[in-house]
Design a protein around this motif. Structure first.
Motif, PDB file in Angstrom:
ATOM      1  N   VAL A 180       0.831  -1.200   0.000  1.00  0.00           N
ATOM      2  CA  VAL A 180       0.000   0.000   0.000  1.00  0.00           C
ATOM      3  C   VAL A 180       0.873   1.260   0.000  1.00  0.00           C
ATOM      4  CG1 VAL A 180      -1.665   1.349   1.343  1.00  0.00           C
ATOM      5  CG2 VAL A 180      -1.979  -1.113   1.080  1.00  0.00           C
ATOM      6  N   LEU A 181       1.944   1.253   0.809  1.00  0.00           N
ATOM      7  CA  LEU A 181       2.847   2.404   0.852  1.00  0.00           C
ATOM      8  C   LEU A 181       3.445   2.678  -0.519  1.00  0.00           C
ATOM      9  CD1 LEU A 181       4.452   4.572   2.374  1.00  0.00           C
ATOM     10  CD2 LEU A 181       6.142   2.809   2.937  1.00  0.00           C
ATOM     11  N   PHE A 182       3.926   1.626  -1.193  1.00  0.00           N
ATOM     12  CA  PHE A 182       4.540   1.815  -2.499  1.00  0.00           C
ATOM     13  C   PHE A 182       3.517   2.225  -3.557  1.00  0.00           C
ATOM     14  CE2 PHE A 182       8.119  -1.172  -1.091  1.00  0.00           C
ATOM     15  CZ  PHE A 182       8.945  -0.104  -0.780  1.00  0.00           C
ATOM     16  N   THR A 183       2.265   1.766  -3.420  1.00  0.00           N
ATOM     17  CA  THR A 183       1.245   2.188  -4.388  1.00  0.00           C
ATOM     18  C   THR A 183       0.984   3.685  -4.282  1.00  0.00           C
ATOM     19  OG1 THR A 183      -0.610   1.692  -2.894  1.00  0.00           O
ATOM     20  CG2 THR A 183       0.097  -0.065  -4.394  1.00  0.00           C
ATOM     21  N   PHE A 184       0.979   4.212  -3.062  1.00  0.00           N
ATOM     22  CA  PHE A 184       0.769   5.650  -2.891  1.00  0.00           C
ATOM     23  C   PHE A 184       1.966   6.443  -3.410  1.00  0.00           C
ATOM     24  CE2 PHE A 184      -2.570   4.551   0.244  1.00  0.00           C
ATOM     25  CZ  PHE A 184      -3.559   5.385  -0.235  1.00  0.00           C
ATOM     26  N   ALA A 185       3.173   5.979  -3.117  1.00  0.00           N
ATOM     27  CA  ALA A 185       4.370   6.675  -3.590  1.00  0.00           C
ATOM     28  C   ALA A 185       4.437   6.647  -5.116  1.00  0.00           C
ATOM     29  CB  ALA A 185       5.619   6.040  -2.983  1.00  0.00           C
ATOM     30  N   LEU A 186       4.144   5.472  -5.714  1.00  0.00           N
ATOM     31  CA  LEU A 186       4.163   5.349  -7.169  1.00  0.00           C
ATOM     32  C   LEU A 186       3.051   6.184  -7.802  1.00  0.00           C
ATOM     33  CD1 LEU A 186       5.138   4.071  -9.802  1.00  0.00           C
ATOM     34  CD2 LEU A 186       3.658   2.106  -9.330  1.00  0.00           C
ATOM     35  N   GLY A 187       1.863   6.128  -7.219  1.00  0.00           N
ATOM     36  CA  GLY A 187       0.747   6.919  -7.748  1.00  0.00           C
ATOM     37  C   GLY A 187       1.050   8.399  -7.726  1.00  0.00           C
ATOM     38  N   THR A 188       1.731   8.866  -6.676  1.00  0.00           N
ATOM     39  CA  THR A 188       2.116  10.275  -6.586  1.00  0.00           C
ATOM     40  C   THR A 188       3.112  10.633  -7.680  1.00  0.00           C
ATOM     41  OG1 THR A 188       1.803  10.268  -4.186  1.00  0.00           O
ATOM     42  CG2 THR A 188       3.138  12.041  -5.103  1.00  0.00           C
ATOM     43  N   ALA A 189       4.120   9.791  -7.853  1.00  0.00           N
ATOM     44  CA  ALA A 189       5.151  10.058  -8.858  1.00  0.00           C
ATOM     45  C   ALA A 189       4.563  10.083 -10.264  1.00  0.00           C
ATOM     46  CB  ALA A 189       6.263   9.014  -8.757  1.00  0.00           C
ATOM     47  N   VAL A 190       3.737   9.081 -10.580  1.00  0.00           N
ATOM     48  CA  VAL A 190       3.130   9.015 -11.914  1.00  0.00           C
ATOM     49  C   VAL A 190       2.184  10.192 -12.132  1.00  0.00           C
ATOM     50  CG1 VAL A 190       1.595   7.689 -13.412  1.00  0.00           C
ATOM     51  CG2 VAL A 190       3.346   6.518 -12.082  1.00  0.00           C
ATOM     52  N   GLY A 191       1.357  10.485 -11.125  1.00  0.00           N
ATOM     53  CA  GLY A 191       0.416  11.595 -11.248  1.00  0.00           C
ATOM     54  C   GLY A 191       1.111  12.921 -11.446  1.00  0.00           C
ATOM     55  N   ASP A 192       2.158  13.199 -10.644  1.00  0.00           N
ATOM     56  CA  ASP A 192       2.889  14.456 -10.774  1.00  0.00           C
ATOM     57  C   ASP A 192       3.642  14.528 -12.104  1.00  0.00           C
ATOM     58  OD1 ASP A 192       1.962  15.140  -8.305  1.00  0.00           O
ATOM     59  OD2 ASP A 192       3.861  14.848  -7.245  1.00  0.00           O
ATOM     60  N   LEU A 193       4.157  13.390 -12.551  1.00  0.00           N
ATOM     61  CA  LEU A 193       4.905  13.355 -13.809  1.00  0.00           C
ATOM     62  C   LEU A 193       4.028  13.801 -14.975  1.00  0.00           C
ATOM     63  CD1 LEU A 193       7.401  12.592 -15.503  1.00  0.00           C
ATOM     64  CD2 LEU A 193       6.535  10.241 -15.553  1.00  0.00           C
ATOM     65  N   TYR A 194       2.828  13.231 -15.043  1.00  0.00           N
ATOM     66  CA  TYR A 194       1.961  13.526 -16.190  1.00  0.00           C
ATOM     67  C   TYR A 194       1.175  14.829 -16.008  1.00  0.00           C
ATOM     68  CZ  TYR A 194       2.977   9.108 -18.459  1.00  0.00           C
ATOM     69  OH  TYR A 194       3.621   8.080 -19.092  1.00  0.00           O
ATOM     70  N   SER A 195       0.656  15.063 -14.806  1.00  0.00           N
ATOM     71  CA  SER A 195      -0.194  16.247 -14.618  1.00  0.00           C
ATOM     72  C   SER A 195       0.606  17.531 -14.564  1.00  0.00           C
ATOM     73  CB  SER A 195      -1.018  16.099 -13.335  1.00  0.00           C
ATOM     74  OG  SER A 195      -0.175  16.083 -12.191  1.00  0.00           O
ATOM     75  N   GLU A 196       1.798  17.501 -13.959  1.00  0.00           N
ATOM     76  CA  GLU A 196       2.577  18.721 -13.766  1.00  0.00           C
ATOM     77  C   GLU A 196       3.742  18.825 -14.749  1.00  0.00           C
ATOM     78  OE1 GLU A 196       3.756  18.835  -9.690  1.00  0.00           O
ATOM     79  OE2 GLU A 196       1.700  18.864  -8.927  1.00  0.00           O
ATOM     80  N   GLN A 197       4.655  17.866 -14.679  1.00  0.00           N
ATOM     81  CA  GLN A 197       5.870  17.984 -15.483  1.00  0.00           C
ATOM     82  C   GLN A 197       5.582  17.922 -16.973  1.00  0.00           C
ATOM     83  OE1 GLN A 197       9.370  15.896 -14.093  1.00  0.00           O
ATOM     84  NE2 GLN A 197       9.969  15.387 -16.172  1.00  0.00           N
ATOM     85  N   LEU A 198       4.678  17.030 -17.389  1.00  0.00           N
ATOM     86  CA  LEU A 198       4.371  16.883 -18.813  1.00  0.00           C
ATOM     87  C   LEU A 198       3.198  17.756 -19.245  1.00  0.00           C
ATOM     88  CD1 LEU A 198       4.855  13.022 -19.231  1.00  0.00           C
ATOM     89  CD2 LEU A 198       6.449  14.859 -19.819  1.00  0.00           C
TER      90      LEU A 198
END
Length: 533
Positions: free
Chosen positions: A146-164
């Motif tokens: 569960v911890l890694f799913t939240f960390a991964l979800g944050t990274a993927v979400g920020d990557l696409y929504s903000e950086q890209l």
């Protein structure tokens, strides 16, 4: 979706049944995790590091209580989920904003860690179903996952929504579509329930974050403007209501019965493996393809906006003037104790900075990360429930210092031949005829802006000795630059020279008055910042 529609119930003592209420409260927990972290970080001014420490300690206390329970307790379980969502998010934020780890690298690392956790869990227990969490060992695997799913979800979400630059709304919409596809695949194409569950579980993180940002962000930023406080209160109240409902009805509690798996399950293992590999391949193809497409879009924007000056493509030089101007306006508002105007400026700063992120971060990621950190401090200081003028000024001056340093113009970096050709261009040429007076001195006043910002910081801290030393430095450099600058644009030089004279007169008084010095410096900075565009 129900994870095991055709199987006998499995003993469930620590984890709830997967019903529609499970997904509702999961999204609520994810959303409040996002907004509550921002509330502590910005509204209360704790900062990213202190927020991480506080939430980390509280999370581990709740996790300890969760392990001590002998059955599923809705309040403890879901509060743990809220806290792990906050902590997992903060882990990624610290890596990205604190250490400067690229989101691409965070996404890759957390994907590998999550995959390894799943692999070790399956090799050890022969199942990844949350309906099998009835031993301490499996519970450890479960919460680590569960911890890694939240960390991964944050990274993927920020990557696409903000950086890209996909944006929160489009990212949220994309996630909803993917979740709908997974549901249909499970419902009609016999996609394995456990596989579908974990894919959707990961995706609810960027979905909840998008929802939280849409509700809490200002209207300038494209949100509803509820703010992190109101949004957090609304969702906490909703979570509390759902928890009370679940505790009373026990609708998500699985009966204490455990039945052996049916024989046909083993026959399905090969089919599940094929499905898992297929889903991973599809996600990799779509994810990498989307990343490449969005990156190319950003690159084309950079090329089109910087085609006339190739040196701009290598740095952020000359592209940060708007942010310098906004922060100077905020500094002026803070000095006038007009915190309402300062907070409005913070909204504008955040909106423009987030909007510009894809382009600027692509040009120089390390410098962008450094500036982003100083802007976060500015936002936290200004948006504090009871903002302190000194803290706001210190944060703004530090941010302005970094911004001005990075904002060195392409003109100063261009080859000497190019500069000489420009300076020798006939005054009657079309290009010369259309140039504005401000454009002539653009980028040549950064050193003076930096000196006056340092003087303003000294005045705010009542260090008039340092302010007077800065005045000497300002006068010396301004006089030395006079022949060159005055020849370029005499009228603008005269205007700036008048504001500098006022600054020098106020700072060098026998008993300088802070408010008069600050007013003089802000007036001078406002003019120079506009001219320096």
């Amino acid at each position: 979706m129900s994870e095991q529609p055709n199987k006998p119930k499995i003993l469930l003592s620590k984890v709830p049944e997967v019903t529609i209420y499970f997904w509702i409260i999961k999204v609520l927990c994810t959303t409040v995790g996002e907004t509550f972290a921002d509330f502590l970080n910005f509204n209360l001014g704790f900062g990213l590091t202190n927020t991480t420490i506080i939430m980390g300690v509280v999370f581990f206390i709740l996790l300890f209580l969760q392990f001590r329970t002998t059955k599923y307790v809705p309040a403890i379980y879901w509060l743990t989920v809220v806290l792990i969502s906050v902590f997992g998010t903060l882990v990624t934020d610290n890596l990205t904003d604190g250490i400067g780890v690229p989101l691409e690298k965070s996404t890759t690392v957390f994907s590998i860690l999550l995959g390894l956790t799943f692999l070790v869990w399956y090799l050890s227990e022969k199942t990844l179903s949350i309906h099998s969490i009835y031993t301490r060992k499996r519970e450890v695997y479960y919460w680590l996952t569960v911890l890694f799913t939240f960390a991964l979800g944050t990274a993927v979400g920020d990557l696409y929504s903000e950086q890209l630059g996909l944006g929160y709304f489009n990212t949220g919409l994309t996630v909803v579509i993917i979740i709908a596809i997974m549901y249909l695949a499970w419902k009609w194409l016999r996609l394995d329930a456990v596989l579908a569950f974990w894919v959707v579980y990961i995706l609810t993180r960027p979905l909840g974050a998008s929802l939280g940002d849409y509700l809490s962000q200002t209207k300038v930023n494209g949100g509803l403007g509820l703010g992190t406080t109101i949004t957090s209160v609304i969702f906490l109240a909703a979570i509390l209501a759902v928890i009370i409902f679940l505790a009373v009805t026990k609708i998500d509690t699985v009966p204490n019965s455990r039945t052996a798996e049916s024989e046909h399950v083993k026959e399905r293992k090969r089919n599940v493996l094929i499905q898992t590999v297929s889903v991973l391949c599809v996600f990799l193809a779509v994810g990498i393809g989307g990343y490449v497409q969005l990156s190319n879009n950003i690159a084309s924007q950079i090329d089109s906006s910087g085609s006339s000056s190739t040196s701009n493509l290598a740095s952020l030089a000359g592209q940060l003037t708007d942010f310098v101007n906004i922060e100077n306006d905020m500094s002026k508002a803070v000095n006038a104790k007009d915190f309402a105007a300062a907070k409005k400026g913070a909204d504008i700063l955040e909106h423009k900075w987030d909007t510009s992120e894809p382009k600027l971060r692509k040009i120089d990621g390390s410098t962008w990360t450094q500036i982003d950190g100083t802007i976060d401090v500015v936002l936290a200081a200004v948006r504090n429930g009871k903002p302190d003028a000194n803290q706001c000024n210190n944060a703004l001056q530090e941010s302005l210092k970094v911004l001005n340093e990075a904002n060195k113009t392409a003109a100063s970096q261009a080859p000497a031949s190019s500069q000489s050709e420009t300076s020798q261009a006939p005054a009657s040429s079309p290009e010369a005829g259309t140039a504005t007076p401000h454009a002539k001195l653009a980028g040549r006043l950064t050193d003076f802006v930096n000196i006056e910002n340092e003087m303003l910081n000294a005045v705010n801290t009542k260090d008039f000795a340092a302010a007077k030393k800065g005045a000497d430095n300002l006068e010396h450099q301004w006089d030395n630059s006079e022949p060159k600058l005055r020849k370029i644009d005499g009228s603008t030089w005269t205007k700036i020279d008048g504001t500098i004279d006022v600054v020098l007169a106020n700072v060098r008084k026998g008993k300088p008055i802070a408010s008069q010095c600050i007013t003089a410096l802000n007036d001078s900075l406002n003019i120079m910042s506009v001219v320096n565009q």
